[in-house]
Design an enzyme around this catalytic site. Structure first.
Site, PDB file in Angstrom:
ATOM      1  N   GLY A  69       0.817  -1.205   0.000  1.00 40.07           N
ATOM      2  CA  GLY A  69       0.000   0.000   0.000  1.00 40.07           C
ATOM      3  C   GLY A  69       0.849   1.251   0.000  1.00 40.07           C
ATOM      4  N   CYS A 320       6.327   9.301  23.061  1.00 37.85           N
ATOM      5  CA  CYS A 320       7.034   8.393  23.964  1.00 37.85           C
ATOM      6  C   CYS A 320       7.203   7.006  23.357  1.00 37.85           C
ATOM      7  CB  CYS A 320       6.261   8.261  25.265  1.00 37.85           C
ATOM      8  SG  CYS A 320       5.685   9.812  25.964  1.00 37.85           S
TER       9      CYS A 320
END
Length: 476
Positions: A69, A320
């Site tokens: 894709g 994070c």
């Protein structure tokens, strides 16, 4: 393990698995050859192409298969730009496109082209007025995804297509997240999709170029796949992809409605049971299976790890959890909270009991993580800014940008800068400014988002002599 990451990859469809194994026996030969085995492989490939074309509302000769894709999305944009280079070298893309499209845009820029990135609103929806204003006489292509891959917001493709058609500009649509789940929008010129998003095997992408759209492949010449994608076609994988797409596209509407109801349950329950949480994305114009929320004062990587230990596979856009330590470009463009971010995307057949179990364990997990980071004692944001009481006695402080308190969070990752801000802002009189020093890129997004959630005023940012940036917040 409850798998809640269908936006990354839908589990392989059972019928597709069987079709793949069968095609390994029948379709292994080169479909470009005229001998018996080659003709048989060609028949399988043609049938798969017709199935995909039918679902997408295209002609079979408009459909080609790529290696992924990502490749389809990048070829879609770069090939359209190459085909219209006589018009100009300017392109418009939305700021929340998949990274594959944005990387293709960067490559175009590196080659001397020009890219305009249009803004989105707080739900992640493309601003049509900004899009229209960005169109120029030398605009060669516009790229807008059908639905956002991180927050699920459906984009106004039909309206964007009208704007483009009025100027004779082709619209390139990355439809990887929506194909098979919602109706394919009208008006596009070039469309890209990815098989593993709808339950097909990985390694199969779909590129559709409408007749009449000028397109030149940016890759070296090859006779295969309409001279758009070089290389030997993986016929068994393509066959399996077509079977999976047909199965998902013809699945009962009841299943899509059922998943949508489960997502509604998550959207409703999480902010009521997990304090200081922001659910992002459009609540109505959205994909039926996807929901994203962010939790204040929580490290995203720790949250995903804890959920994994509890038996839930989810993904995140938190800085994070990324190797670059920068927040998701989608969340950044939307201007929403990024810390403690969780994306839940439900595959077909997800039991309601698993969703209920997720909702039952999530509050405890978040509370435990906040206790570890020291956020357990952070005052809860007021639901109504007017309800924030001034803990400091005396007269109101003049409203200027001189900080009454400086918080040094340099060298400390999210969510610590915001935790420190929340913990100490009550120490200054109302109207005073608190400066948060941080060299964590996520603070640029999370400090303003915290202000929106708590009713405090985000004043702005400025460079700090000690390094990093000072983020200025006026106590409401």
């Amino acid at each position: 393990m409850a798998y809640f990451d269908a936006a990354s990859a839908e589990p392989l469809n059972t019928a597709a698995r069987g079709a793949f194994l069968s095609a390994l026996e029948e379709g292994w030969a080169d479909p470009a050859r005229q001998y018996h085995d080659g003709r048989r492989a060609r028949m399988l490939l043609d049938a798969a192409r017709e199935t995909v074309a039918t679902v997408l509302g295209a002609r079979p000769d408009e459909v080609v298969f790529t290696g992924s894709g990502t490749q389809a999305a990048q070829l879609g944009l770069l090939g359209t730009l190459a085909g219209r280079r006589r018009v100009g070298a300017h392109a418009v893309v939305s700021a929340v496109e998949h990274s594959s499209v944005l990387h293709a845009a960067e490559l175009h820029e590196a080659g001397g082209g020009e890219i305009t990135r249009t803004v989105v609103d707080r739900t992640g929806r493309v601003d049509l007025k900004a899009l229209e204003a960005a169109l120029r006489d030398d605009t060669a292509a516009v790229a807008v995804q059908s639905a956002n891959h991180e927050v699920g917001t459906l984009q106004p493709i039909a309206e964007a297509a009208e704007l483009c058609a009025a100027r004779g500009i082709p619209l390139v649509v990355d439809a990887a997240q929506s194909v098979g789940r919602v109706a394919v929008p009208e008006g596009w010129s070039v469309l890209a999709a990815s098989a593993h998003k709808w339950g097909g095997p990985a390694g199969v992408g779909v590129l559709v170029v409408r007749k009449g759209t000028r397109y030149v492949s940016p890759l070296p010449y090859d006779e295969r796949e309409a001279r758009r994608v070089p290389g030997f076609v993986n016929v068994p994988a393509v066959v399996a992809a077509a079977v999976a797409l047909g199965a998902m596209a013809t699945s009962s509407d009841d299943e899509h409605r059922r998943l949508s109801a489960l997502v509604d349950k998550i959207r409703d329950r999480v902010p009521r049971t997990v304090p200081d949480t922001e659910v992002v994305g459009d609540p109505v114009a959205r994909l039926p299976h996807l929901v994203t929320f962010s939790c204040l004062y929580v490290d995203g990587e720790a949250l995903l790890t804890a959920l994994d230990r509890a038996g839930f596979a989810v993904s995140s856009g938190s800085s994070c959890t990324s190797s670059t330590l920068t927040p998701s470009h989608v969340l950044e463009a939307m201007g929403v909270l990024s810390q403690g971010n969780v994306r839940v995307s439900l595959p077909q057949g997800t039991p309601e009991a698993e969703v209920d179990r997720f909702l039952a364990v999530l509050p405890g997990i978040v509370a435990d993580l906040r206790a570890v980071t020291g956020a357990g004692g952070v005052p809860a944001p007021a639901a109504d800014p007017a309800a924030v009481l001034d803990a400091a006695a005396g007269e109101a402080v003049p409203e200027d940008d001189a900080p009454a308190l400086v918080l040094d969070a340099l060298g400390r990752r999210c969510p610590i800068p915001v935790i420190e801000l929340a913990r100490h802002i009550g120490e200054v009189p109302r109207g005073s400014v608190v400066a948060v020093l941080s060299d964590d890129e996520a603070a640029r997004l999370d400090v303003p988002a915290w202000c929106d959630m708590t009713g405090n005023e985000y004043v702005g940012e400025r460079p700090d002599e000690a390094g990093g940036t000072a983020y200025l917040v006026r106590r409401s």
